[in-house]
Design an enzyme around this catalytic site. Structure first.
Site, PDB file in Angstrom:
ATOM      1  N   GLU B  50      13.744  18.118 -19.400  1.00 44.82           N
ATOM      2  CA  GLU B  50      13.666  19.561 -19.267  1.00 44.82           C
ATOM      3  C   GLU B  50      14.937  20.101 -19.894  1.00 44.82           C
ATOM      4  O   GLU B  50      16.029  19.840 -19.404  1.00 44.82           O
ATOM      5  CB  GLU B  50      13.666  19.853 -17.778  1.00 44.82           C
ATOM      6  CG  GLU B  50      12.828  20.989 -17.321  1.00 44.82           C
ATOM      7  CD  GLU B  50      12.918  21.072 -15.809  1.00 44.82           C
ATOM      8  OE1 GLU B  50      12.345  20.197 -15.130  1.00 44.82           O
ATOM      9  OE2 GLU B  50      13.586  21.990 -15.318  1.00 44.82           O
ATOM     10  N   ASP B  61      19.535  29.824 -10.059  1.00 42.20           N
ATOM     11  CA  ASP B  61      20.418  28.670 -10.219  1.00 42.20           C
ATOM     12  C   ASP B  61      21.733  28.801  -9.472  1.00 42.20           C
ATOM     13  O   ASP B  61      22.312  29.877  -9.381  1.00 42.20           O
ATOM     14  CB  ASP B  61      20.716  28.446 -11.711  1.00 42.20           C
ATOM     15  CG  ASP B  61      19.507  27.860 -12.431  1.00 42.20           C
ATOM     16  OD1 ASP B  61      19.041  26.796 -12.011  1.00 42.20           O
ATOM     17  OD2 ASP B  61      19.027  28.495 -13.389  1.00 42.20           O
ATOM     18  N   TYR B 176       5.625  22.244  -9.976  1.00 44.63           N
ATOM     19  CA  TYR B 176       7.035  22.030  -9.637  1.00 44.63           C
ATOM     20  C   TYR B 176       7.216  22.388  -8.169  1.00 44.63           C
ATOM     21  O   TYR B 176       7.180  23.553  -7.800  1.00 44.63           O
ATOM     22  CB  TYR B 176       7.879  22.936 -10.531  1.00 44.63           C
ATOM     23  CG  TYR B 176       9.353  22.645 -10.591  1.00 44.63           C
ATOM     24  CD1 TYR B 176      10.110  22.405  -9.448  1.00 44.63           C
ATOM     25  CD2 TYR B 176      10.014  22.642 -11.816  1.00 44.63           C
ATOM     26  CE1 TYR B 176      11.463  22.151  -9.529  1.00 44.63           C
ATOM     27  CE2 TYR B 176      11.374  22.397 -11.915  1.00 44.63           C
ATOM     28  CZ  TYR B 176      12.101  22.152 -10.766  1.00 44.63           C
ATOM     29  OH  TYR B 176      13.443  21.919 -10.849  1.00 44.63           O
TER      30      TYR B 176
END
Ligand SMILES: Cc1ncc(COP(=O)(O)O)c(C=O)c1O
Lengths: 393, 263
Positions: B50, B61, B176
């Site tokens: 990725e 993040d 995911y």
């Protein structure tokens, strides 16, 4: 409604909810419930009660005779600076905390730029006995120190945002990350008409009390319920959205938005979003955004922490795109001069954000019998250090 | 939509279990490292890659990936440059490759052009966490399908069963599974509630394979993920490795440490 939000959460091509899946359940919970809650009698009663008895509404609509004389037109000031905590921000935080309670949340987070929204959030959290964490850019903490201390006195925890430009944009990033990490018991009180749908609409509704009162007050003094022009400053655009709200669909009312041009629109040190930006996505909505070719968000600059933001609310992006509102870029210097001018002519020291709206009188002429309402979004107490540093008064 | 040609991602899940997918930021630690790191990861035994497209405001993040993105951007990484670098990707790398990033740079690059570029350099799929499902279905999906690009959706412990089914229906690569309610890089370890959540996903018998990511950092957390799903995704832990030692040997030892129990 041409200028209201549509069913998909958009204003024209702007808006939507561009959020990571981790935030989806929270935002969806809000989206599904917000209208039912804020239109319920029980909510309305409590909201109205607090606006009247705690915030001090209705705020006056004051005819500024000396300012009017100077600019040869009729200028009214909507005195949001007289709200408890010193700015319009509290209208929204009262609304959102009542909503958070009805959603069963026990903790509140917020972002703040100038600290006005942080203070307004810390205030309602104290009022309701709820835990409060406010994220604030490290640079803003330095230039708006009195507000940092106010939040602490009110019992809030102030956390510095140390990434990126260390201002409002980064404080918003940190608040969103906090919400991702704490989805169950926490409500995020966003301070402007930004963020994913339904925030822009929800915040605009809470602030719409401003234009509702303007209608009633103008009726009394002028025998008409709409002015020719409404002027407001735009950071994210909540005070402007509130001042425009009931006039959006009335094309007889000209809407004027003042953005922060910083050291000048093409100086590279500016926050004039509509002049410098193009469509993009930040903080959950598609809007006009200051960015590089490559789609990286540009770090804005303004002397005023509350306007130091690279985007605007999607409603304003739509008003701009559609030509419904006039936009002016006001430099630091022009804003400071306008703030001092109001102080000397009317005995009102405005917030530097608000001074940007007042500087429009130096940019554009108005007819002598036109009625103009300027939304005086906040008072200048928090900005004394900036006025002092600037020095020209 | 169901008649898409099989791509490398689909083939991988047919052939393999315990898939190890490793994330790294393009242009990190040095601007020219992208293909070098990718190739070292394949050699070391990673099954899928990725590659992060750095963004100035990565709200999902944590500090580790934020910092690596900032450094890559400061070195001059752009989407334009990344696609230039990736022109030699398939000369060195044969495992599936995804691009991961936020929607704004993709939008500015142009969605159609982005899909064309992905196809041209041999990128198999993308992960764009802030691209809403509705938006994807209305304006992105047909372009993605046309160029054989798989879109990956995230689910979290708070995602409802209905929504997971919906996501499963409009996915053709893998799902995911975000390990806990958190941003990337959180060190929460494996908690009891988490296993119940993994079990719940497992029992849903989704048509798409699943990989667990966020907070996977070592052999044990990787193995736990493999017990419940098709494998795991490692991001922040590998970025930390790169910041200490980005040599081929360092990368090899890192991947070995994840895959094999240390003796
Ligand atoms: C007095 C005042 N006016 C305006 C603003 C800008 O916010 P908005 O554009 O949402 O009204 C702020 C923000 O801090 C403020 O304190």
């Amino acid at each position: 409604m041409q200028y209201g939000v549509d069913e998909r959460g958009y204003y024209g091509q702007f808006g939507g909810a561009y959020i990571p899946e981790m935030l989806f359940p929270n935002v969806e919970e809000l989206r599904v419930n917000y209208l039912d809650i804020i239109e319920s009698d029980d909510f309305k009663d409590e909201f109205q009660h607090l606006l009247r008895n705690y915030v001090g509404r209705p705020t006056p609509l004051y005819f500024a005779s000396r300012l009017s004389e100077k600019y040869k037109t009729k200028i009214y000031l909507k005195r949001e600076d007289l709200c408890h905590t010193g700015a319009h921000k509290v209208n929204n935080t009262i609304g959102q905390i009542l909503l958070a309670q009805r959603l069963g949340k026990s903790k509140i987070i917020a972002e703040t730029g100038a600290g006005q929204h942080g203070v307004a959030t810390a205030t309602v959290c104290a009022l309701m006995g709820m835990e409060c964490v406010v994220y604030m850019g490290e640079i803003d903490m330095a230039r708006q120190r009195p507000n940092v201390e106010r939040m602490k006195i009110l019992g809030a925890t102030v956390k510095p945002a140390i990434s990126g430009s260390k201002t409002l944009k980064d404080a918003t990033n940190e608040a969103m990350r906090h919400w991702i990490n704490n989805p169950d018991d926490t409500h995020y009180i966003i301070g402007s008409v930004v963020g994913p749908h339904p925030y822009p609409d929800m915040v605009a509704r809470f602030q719409s009390v401003i234009s509702e009162e303007i209608q009633n007050q103008l009726q009394e003094v002028e025998g008409r319920n709409a002015p020719d022009h409404v002027i407001a400053c735009v950071g994210g655009g909540s005070n402007a959205a509130g001042a425009f709200y009931h006039f959006l669909e009335d094309k007889g009312v000209n809407l004027i938005a003042a953005e922060a041009a910083g050291l000048g629109i093409s100086s590279g040190k500016s926050a004039a979003t509509t002049a410098l930006g193009k469509p993009g996505v930040l903080h959950g909505s598609k809007t006009i955004l200051m960015q590089t070719e490559d789609g990286q968000v540009v770090e804005p600059y303004s002397i005023s922490a509350g306007l130091d933001y690279p985007g605007i609310g999607p409603i304003h992006a739509h008003l701009f795109d559609d030509g419904r509102a006039e936009f002016f870029g006001i430099s630091d210097e022009e804003a400071m001069l306008a703030g001092v001018e109001l102080s000397k002519l009317e005995g009102i020291i405005p917030a530097i954000e608000t001074s940007h709206a007042l500087a429009v009188f130096g940019k554009r002429t108005f007819g002598s019998d036109e009625v103009i309402v300027v939304n005086l979004s906040g008072r200048g107490d928090k900005d004394l250090e900036t006025y002092i540093k600037w020095g020209k008064y | 939509m169901q008649t898409l040609m099989k791509n490398r991602i689909n083939q991988l899940f047919e052939d393999k279990k315990d898939v190890l997918n490793i994330y790294f930021t393009a242009g990190y630690p040095s601007l020219g490292d992208t293909v070098k790191v990718a190739s070292a990861l394949e050699k070391a035994g990673a099954d899928m890659l990725e590659i992060g497209m750095p963004f100035s405001d990565p709200i999902a993040d944590g500090p580790t990936i934020q910092d690596s993105s900032q450094i890559a951007l400061e070195s001059g990484m752009t989407l334009e440059l990344l696609f230039e670098q990736l022109e030699e990707l398939r000369a060195h790398v044969s495992i599936p490759v995804l691009l991961m990033g936020y929607v704004n740079p993709v939008m500015q690059f142009g969605i159609e052009r982005f899909c064309e570029s992905c196809e041209q350099v041999g990128v198999d799929g993308v992960i764009v966490p802030d691209l809403p499902m509705q938006e994807y279905l209305e304006t992105y999906q047909s372009l993605f399908d046309k160029h054989g690009i798989r879109n990956t959706f995230l689910i979290s412990p708070n995602t409802s069963e209905d929504r997971i089914r919906q996501i499963d229906d409009c996915t053709n690569g893998f799902i995911y599974v975000v390990s806990s309610s958190s941003i990337t890089g959180a060190k929460k370890g494996v908690q009891e509630g988490q296993l119940a959540y993994y079990q719940r996903i497992k029992e849903m018998n989704l048509k798409n394979p699943q990989l667990i990511g966020f907070g996977i950092s070592d052999h044990q957390t990787y193995r736990t993920a493999c017990d419940y799903t098709n494998g795991a995704i490692i991001g922040s832990a590998f970025i930390k490795q790169l910041s200490k030692d980005a040599s081929e040997e360092g990368i090899e030892n890192f991947v070995k440490g994840i895959k094999e129990k240390s003796s």
